[in-house]
Design a protein around this motif. Sequence first.
Motif, PDB file in Angstrom:
ATOM      1  N   PHE A  58      -5.720   3.777   0.407  1.00 56.55           N
ATOM      2  CA  PHE A  58      -4.460   4.464   0.128  1.00 56.55           C
ATOM      3  C   PHE A  58      -3.915   4.037  -1.227  1.00 56.55           C
ATOM      4  O   PHE A  58      -3.942   2.854  -1.583  1.00 56.55           O
ATOM      5  CB  PHE A  58      -3.436   4.168   1.223  1.00 56.55           C
ATOM      6  CG  PHE A  58      -3.796   4.770   2.552  1.00 56.55           C
ATOM      7  CD1 PHE A  58      -3.456   6.087   2.852  1.00 56.55           C
ATOM      8  CD2 PHE A  58      -4.498   4.034   3.499  1.00 56.55           C
ATOM      9  CE1 PHE A  58      -3.804   6.654   4.069  1.00 56.55           C
ATOM     10  CE2 PHE A  58      -4.849   4.593   4.724  1.00 56.55           C
ATOM     11  CZ  PHE A  58      -4.507   5.904   5.003  1.00 56.55           C
ATOM     12  N   SER A  59      -3.384   5.008  -1.957  1.00 52.56           N
ATOM     13  CA  SER A  59      -2.924   4.738  -3.322  1.00 52.56           C
ATOM     14  C   SER A  59      -1.731   3.795  -3.364  1.00 52.56           C
ATOM     15  O   SER A  59      -1.417   3.232  -4.412  1.00 52.56           O
ATOM     16  CB  SER A  59      -2.588   6.055  -4.034  1.00 52.56           C
ATOM     17  OG  SER A  59      -1.596   6.784  -3.319  1.00 52.56           O
ATOM     18  N   TRP A  60      -1.044   3.623  -2.238  1.00 53.40           N
ATOM     19  CA  TRP A  60       0.117   2.734  -2.207  1.00 53.40           C
ATOM     20  C   TRP A  60      -0.239   1.288  -1.876  1.00 53.40           C
ATOM     21  O   TRP A  60       0.630   0.415  -1.810  1.00 53.40           O
ATOM     22  CB  TRP A  60       1.165   3.222  -1.215  1.00 53.40           C
ATOM     23  CG  TRP A  60       0.688   3.794   0.095  1.00 53.40           C
ATOM     24  CD1 TRP A  60       0.748   5.097   0.472  1.00 53.40           C
ATOM     25  CD2 TRP A  60       0.124   3.080   1.229  1.00 53.40           C
ATOM     26  NE1 TRP A  60       0.251   5.267   1.763  1.00 53.40           N
ATOM     27  CE2 TRP A  60      -0.127   4.041   2.236  1.00 53.40           C
ATOM     28  CE3 TRP A  60      -0.185   1.754   1.480  1.00 53.40           C
ATOM     29  CZ2 TRP A  60      -0.690   3.709   3.481  1.00 53.40           C
ATOM     30  CZ3 TRP A  60      -0.745   1.403   2.703  1.00 53.40           C
ATOM     31  CH2 TRP A  60      -0.985   2.383   3.683  1.00 53.40           C
ATOM     32  N   TYR A  61      -1.512   0.990  -1.664  1.00 57.80           N
ATOM     33  CA  TYR A  61      -1.902  -0.319  -1.133  1.00 57.80           C
ATOM     34  C   TYR A  61      -1.376  -1.484  -1.976  1.00 57.80           C
ATOM     35  O   TYR A  61      -0.868  -2.478  -1.446  1.00 57.80           O
ATOM     36  CB  TYR A  61      -3.428  -0.412  -1.007  1.00 57.80           C
ATOM     37  CG  TYR A  61      -3.901  -1.729  -0.446  1.00 57.80           C
ATOM     38  CD1 TYR A  61      -3.857  -1.972   0.927  1.00 57.80           C
ATOM     39  CD2 TYR A  61      -4.364  -2.748  -1.286  1.00 57.80           C
ATOM     40  CE1 TYR A  61      -4.275  -3.191   1.454  1.00 57.80           C
ATOM     41  CE2 TYR A  61      -4.777  -3.964  -0.773  1.00 57.80           C
ATOM     42  CZ  TYR A  61      -4.730  -4.179   0.600  1.00 57.80           C
ATOM     43  OH  TYR A  61      -5.129  -5.388   1.109  1.00 57.80           O
ATOM     44  N   ASP A  62      -1.503  -1.375  -3.284  1.00 58.57           N
ATOM     45  CA  ASP A  62      -1.085  -2.486  -4.157  1.00 58.57           C
ATOM     46  C   ASP A  62       0.431  -2.626  -4.256  1.00 58.57           C
ATOM     47  O   ASP A  62       0.914  -3.606  -4.836  1.00 58.57           O
ATOM     48  CB  ASP A  62      -1.670  -2.289  -5.565  1.00 58.57           C
ATOM     49  CG  ASP A  62      -3.180  -2.470  -5.593  1.00 58.57           C
ATOM     50  OD1 ASP A  62      -3.700  -3.189  -4.720  1.00 58.57           O
ATOM     51  OD2 ASP A  62      -3.833  -1.875  -6.475  1.00 58.57           O
ATOM     52  N   ASP A  63       1.168  -1.682  -3.710  1.00 59.27           N
ATOM     53  CA  ASP A  63       2.630  -1.714  -3.806  1.00 59.27           C
ATOM     54  C   ASP A  63       3.307  -2.124  -2.503  1.00 59.27           C
ATOM     55  O   ASP A  63       4.536  -2.110  -2.414  1.00 59.27           O
ATOM     56  CB  ASP A  63       3.147  -0.331  -4.226  1.00 59.27           C
ATOM     57  CG  ASP A  63       2.619   0.093  -5.587  1.00 59.27           C
ATOM     58  OD1 ASP A  63       2.585  -0.756  -6.497  1.00 59.27           O
ATOM     59  OD2 ASP A  63       2.215   1.262  -5.732  1.00 59.27           O
ATOM     60  N   VAL A  64       2.506  -2.472  -1.483  1.00 54.94           N
ATOM     61  CA  VAL A  64       3.064  -2.847  -0.183  1.00 54.94           C
ATOM     62  C   VAL A  64       2.545  -4.218   0.219  1.00 54.94           C
ATOM     63  O   VAL A  64       1.629  -4.761  -0.391  1.00 54.94           O
ATOM     64  CB  VAL A  64       2.704  -1.809   0.906  1.00 54.94           C
ATOM     65  CG1 VAL A  64       3.176  -0.419   0.507  1.00 54.94           C
ATOM     66  CG2 VAL A  64       1.193  -1.812   1.181  1.00 54.94           C
ATOM     67  N   THR A  65       3.134  -4.754   1.279  1.00 57.37           N
ATOM     68  CA  THR A  65       2.605  -5.959   1.919  1.00 57.37           C
ATOM     69  C   THR A  65       1.846  -5.518   3.161  1.00 57.37           C
ATOM     70  O   THR A  65       2.432  -4.895   4.051  1.00 57.37           O
ATOM     71  CB  THR A  65       3.739  -6.913   2.318  1.00 57.37           C
ATOM     72  OG1 THR A  65       4.480  -7.290   1.152  1.00 57.37           O
ATOM     73  CG2 THR A  65       3.185  -8.158   2.998  1.00 57.37           C
ATOM     74  N   ALA A  66       0.561  -5.794   3.203  1.00 59.59           N
ATOM     75  CA  ALA A  66      -0.282  -5.362   4.325  1.00 59.59           C
ATOM     76  C   ALA A  66      -0.534  -6.547   5.255  1.00 59.59           C
ATOM     77  O   ALA A  66      -0.942  -7.626   4.806  1.00 59.59           O
ATOM     78  CB  ALA A  66      -1.596  -4.798   3.817  1.00 59.59           C
ATOM     79  N   ILE A  67      -0.290  -6.310   6.551  1.00 61.27           N
ATOM     80  CA  ILE A  67      -0.412  -7.375   7.545  1.00 61.27           C
ATOM     81  C   ILE A  67      -1.285  -6.899   8.703  1.00 61.27           C
ATOM     82  O   ILE A  67      -1.153  -5.758   9.165  1.00 61.27           O
ATOM     83  CB  ILE A  67       0.975  -7.800   8.062  1.00 61.27           C
ATOM     84  CG1 ILE A  67       1.738  -8.525   6.950  1.00 61.27           C
ATOM     85  CG2 ILE A  67       0.867  -8.694   9.293  1.00 61.27           C
ATOM     86  CD1 ILE A  67       3.109  -8.996   7.365  1.00 61.27           C
TER      87      ILE A  67
END
Length: 358
Positions: A40-49
Amino acid sequence: MRLFVTGASGYVGSRLVCALLREGHDVVVSSRDVGSLRRFSWYDDVTAIQMDADDPVSTRHALLKSGEIDALYYLVHGIGQSDFDGGDIKAAQNVALAARDADVSRIVYLGGFVPTGDRDDLSPHLRSRADVADALDLPDGPEVVWLRAAVILGAGSTSFEIIRYVADRLAVIPEPSWTDNPMDPISIRDVLHYLTAVADQKIPAGAYDISGPDVGARYHSVLTEYLRAIRQPRIRLPLPYLSTRLTGQVAGRIVPVPTSLTADLVTSLNKPMNASEQSIRDLVPEPDGGLTPMRAAVTAAVRTPAPRPVCDLADVHHLAETDPTWAGGDLMRVRRHVDSVIGSAARRARGMVSLLTG
């Protein structure tokens, strides 16, 4: 705000993350497999848990690890899987308990309209949507905002794609009597508008029906708009005694959408799905330009260009690269397959050149 999105890899969830980021929110997303979110293009802009909603230990650990969360979006569902209704309730209970222990103040849940009458008379899908709302609403837990919607319009939406394939693949389209049941569709643009707005604590907790501006729409209205948009003649044949269960089983064999998912959704169409109240419109101003008419949403979905990264869509009704591979119609599926083959071949060629040249 700091907002936690479950189901971020789904059709609504992936687009919601983009909408929340555009509003300047700090977004946390969860998945059983965090690595799968890298597409997803937003991956680097979120915190993934990492979080498995079916596991109470996993959900509790994920929420505690996330830090202070202002609101949690619950977009998890297992429709199309065996015994999905029981699993959905347990997952909702796990998340609600974990959110309570992590001091999350609000859960925003997107479910379906609940027709009046005995809940036991509803299809498993509709009954499960209501039972999940109950499971999320703990007496000592976070307050719950339940947004209830019918068919969501947009390329990639499962309900819309089923209609697309039935219309595309059948020269003669059967129309049972239940297709005349009232149904208030809503565009994905307007769903995101309401979801984004109700994270604000100023919106009172409770259940709200959300729908588009079309008055007097029926199930067959979406088909009518789709046929108008593609400008292809079809014969529509009244078959008044065709049940939703049989229709779902047949449709599941016609369309490329997973068979069990199609059958479960179509079986739910035997009840009216219209908004019983519109109090949300008194609390949340309409988006710029007003709510999206059904015709505009269907036309935009039909005219989708080649899939793009989800946050880069020129129109949120268009198809994203991360939407299911079966979405977009037969021609789009062929184009995506060809692009995939060419891209794979190009990557292998680049790898060979790199190996040879050092």
